[in-house]
Design a protein around this motif. Structure first.
Motif, PDB file in Angstrom:
ATOM      1  N   HIS A  41      31.687  24.761  99.388  1.00 46.65           N
ATOM      2  CA  HIS A  41      32.286  25.865  98.630  1.00 46.65           C
ATOM      3  C   HIS A  41      31.286  27.009  98.453  1.00 46.65           C
ATOM      4  O   HIS A  41      30.083  26.774  98.456  1.00 46.65           O
ATOM      5  CB  HIS A  41      32.698  25.363  97.242  1.00 46.65           C
ATOM      6  N   PRO A  42      31.779  28.229  98.242  1.00 50.57           N
ATOM      7  CA  PRO A  42      30.844  29.318  97.923  1.00 50.57           C
ATOM      8  C   PRO A  42      30.196  29.067  96.561  1.00 50.57           C
ATOM      9  O   PRO A  42      30.835  28.529  95.662  1.00 50.57           O
ATOM     10  CB  PRO A  42      31.737  30.567  97.887  1.00 50.57           C
TER      11      PRO A  42
ATOM     12  N   HIS B 242      38.845  30.980 101.920  1.00 51.35           N
ATOM     13  CA  HIS B 242      38.470  29.678 101.370  1.00 51.35           C
ATOM     14  C   HIS B 242      39.304  29.365 100.120  1.00 51.35           C
ATOM     15  O   HIS B 242      39.862  28.275  99.983  1.00 51.35           O
ATOM     16  CB  HIS B 242      36.980  29.636 101.033  1.00 51.35           C
TER      17      HIS B 242
ATOM     18  N   CYS C 153      41.544  26.264  98.676  1.00 50.30           N
ATOM     19  CA  CYS C 153      40.780  25.459  97.715  1.00 50.30           C
ATOM     20  C   CYS C 153      41.178  25.814  96.280  1.00 50.30           C
ATOM     21  O   CYS C 153      40.695  26.802  95.734  1.00 50.30           O
ATOM     22  CB  CYS C 153      39.285  25.704  97.926  1.00 50.30           C
TER      23      CYS C 153
ATOM     24  N   CYS D 200      38.271  26.510  93.678  1.00 56.14           N
ATOM     25  CA  CYS D 200      37.618  27.815  93.733  1.00 56.14           C
ATOM     26  C   CYS D 200      38.567  28.909  93.264  1.00 56.14           C
ATOM     27  O   CYS D 200      38.153  29.865  92.620  1.00 56.14           O
ATOM     28  CB  CYS D 200      37.089  28.107  95.133  1.00 56.14           C
TER      29      CYS D 200
END
Ligand SMILES: [Zn+2]
Lengths: 228, 212
Positions: free
Chosen positions: A5-6, A30, A34, A37
């Motif tokens: 994940h970021p 993303h 997700c 997130c």
């Protein structure tokens, strides 16, 4: 299951609109896959919005109106408001552009965040082909990278950082297997050899500027300078 | 921007909500939401003026700090408030505060403006990167296709107010009929029958038009 994940600092910069379009699009894609997130983004957006707008309540409208007349003396406040409200049409949500790419007989649906970004034709050697995304971001180079089933990318490192966002399919490297949605940020200290058994499509963003060699932790500083 | 070593650890905690809500009372927040909903549902110009007065100076401050340019900051105010007027129907009161929604509208306008300056691109990517509505245009009912039609939009305007309100809330703001009944404080059955009536009337008028 998505495992990569970021980080929080990237998510915060994203919600504040401070990242370049390439990284913003990658985080958006993303988050669309997700829920964790996405929830974090919603929370951070709410946090930041209230810190931006929290000074003064509705009761201070009179005070605000004074400030307002100073600010908009030249622009003519009433004219501005009536110019806006005289157009009674409502923005219709644009139908999301349906953009597909076909590579070696395989068709992929591109995510919405990439739907309006032009890209070059795919070209490459053997089982690897790429197309550059036309974003005009200087040293930041963004590509669509396709690996055919059984293909691998030769071992490499990067001057700056390299982000790989897996859009479809799977691949693996020395650290393990990656699935659709994984947001893989590597800095120059990482060397890796991605292999895709069944084929995959990725978005990659690499920074070739020399000042990024200290890695991801310094990422936001130069971008901050570039923007402000 | 602070980079912590324990990003993952921090991510497990929810943000401390009480702290940042303290300086704006619940009443204020409710008032802003009411104004925004009035703009969305009734195209209420007075409510829009009130929103403008409240937000414009704040938006200008933020934009001035970002762009360091007076004319550019005014442009951000104008573009943001224009989008608020034109996109208010995409705001969902049950999903968040009016301040959060207007912040995202401003952020998108500023992002596109910045990109125009820095990358010399006018590709307006912000609405793709941060869609204002999740899953736009994913409605599968065929009737919603008609609703995209401008012709039908004009027809909606001709409905009686109480039917218009319900059509707009359900089809433009994605509210459920249950939510709407609660919001308007009327029985669910009334919402359902008004919606049925409205849709029947719209279909009838569409048929009439296509036979012209
Ligand atoms: Zn995630």
């Amino acid at each position: 299951m998505i495992k990569h994940h970021p980080k929080l600092d990237l998510i915060q910069a994203y919600t504040q609109g401070k990242l370049p379009a390439s990284l913003s699009a990658a985080i958006s894609i993303h988050a669309s896959m997700c829920p964790d997130c996405q929830q974090l983004i919603d929370e951070q957006t709410e946090l930041h919005a209230s810190s931006v707008f929290e000074n003064g309540g509705v009761n201070e409208v009179i005070y605000e109106t004074e400030t307002l007349s100073k600010i908009f003396a030249e622009a003519d406040l009433d004219a501005m408001i009536s110019a806006i409200t005289s157009d009674d049409s409502v923005s219709q949500s644009q139908p999301v552009a349906d953009k597909q790419v076909e590579i070696n007989g395989q068709t992929y649906q591109l995510p919405r965040a990439l739907a309006n970004i032009n890209h070059s034709n795919f070209s490459g050697i053997g089982k690897i082909s790429r197309a550059s995304l036309d974003l005009g971001e200087g040293d930041l180079h963004s590509h669509l990278l396709h690996i055919d089933a059984g293909g691998s990318v030769p071992s490499h490192t990067h001057k700056g950082f390299e982000l790989t966002l897996l859009l479809d399919g799977t691949f693996s490297d020395e650290s393990g297997e990656y699935v659709k949605g994984d947001f893989i940020m590597l800095d120059s200290s990482h060397e890796h050899t991605p292999i895709s058994e069944k084929g995959c499509l990725c978005m990659t963003i690499a920074d070739d500027a020399l000042h990024f060699t200290q890695g991801l932790s310094k990422l936001l500083n130069p971008i901050g300078k570039m923007i402000y | 921007m602070q980079v912590t070593n324990s990003v993952m650890a921090k991510r497990d905690k929810t943000p401390p909500k009480g702290r940042y809500q303290s300086s704006m009372s619940k009443d204020d927040s409710k008032q802003l939401t009411e104004w925004l909903v009035a703009v969305a549902e009734k195209r209420d110009k007075k409510a829009f003026s009130a929103l403008f007065s409240w937000f414009a100076p704040k938006i200008k401050n933020v934009a001035y700090r970002q762009f360091n340019n007076e004319a550019q900051a005014l442009e951000i105010v104008q573009d943001t408030m224009t989008n608020v007027w034109r996109k208010a129907h995409l705001y969902h009161p049950e999903k968040g505060a009016a301040t959060t929604w207007i912040y995202t509208v401003m952020r998108n306008v500023a992002f596109d403006a910045l990109r125009k300056i820095q990358a010399k691109k006018e590709d307006l990517l912000s609405d793709d990167i941060w869609p204002l509505v999740e899953g736009e245009v994913t409605e599968t009912e065929s009737f919603s296709d008609y609703l995209m039609d401008k012709r039908l939009l004009n027809l909606v305007d001709t409905l009686p107010d109480n039917q218009q309100q319900i059509v707009r809330a359900v089809y433009f703001q994605d509210m459920t009929q249950e939510q709407l009944a609660k919001l308007l404080n009327i029985p669910l059955g009334t919402v359902k029958s008004r919606l049925r009536l409205a849709l029947a009337k719209l279909r009838q008028q569409l048929d009439d038009q296509s036979q012209d």
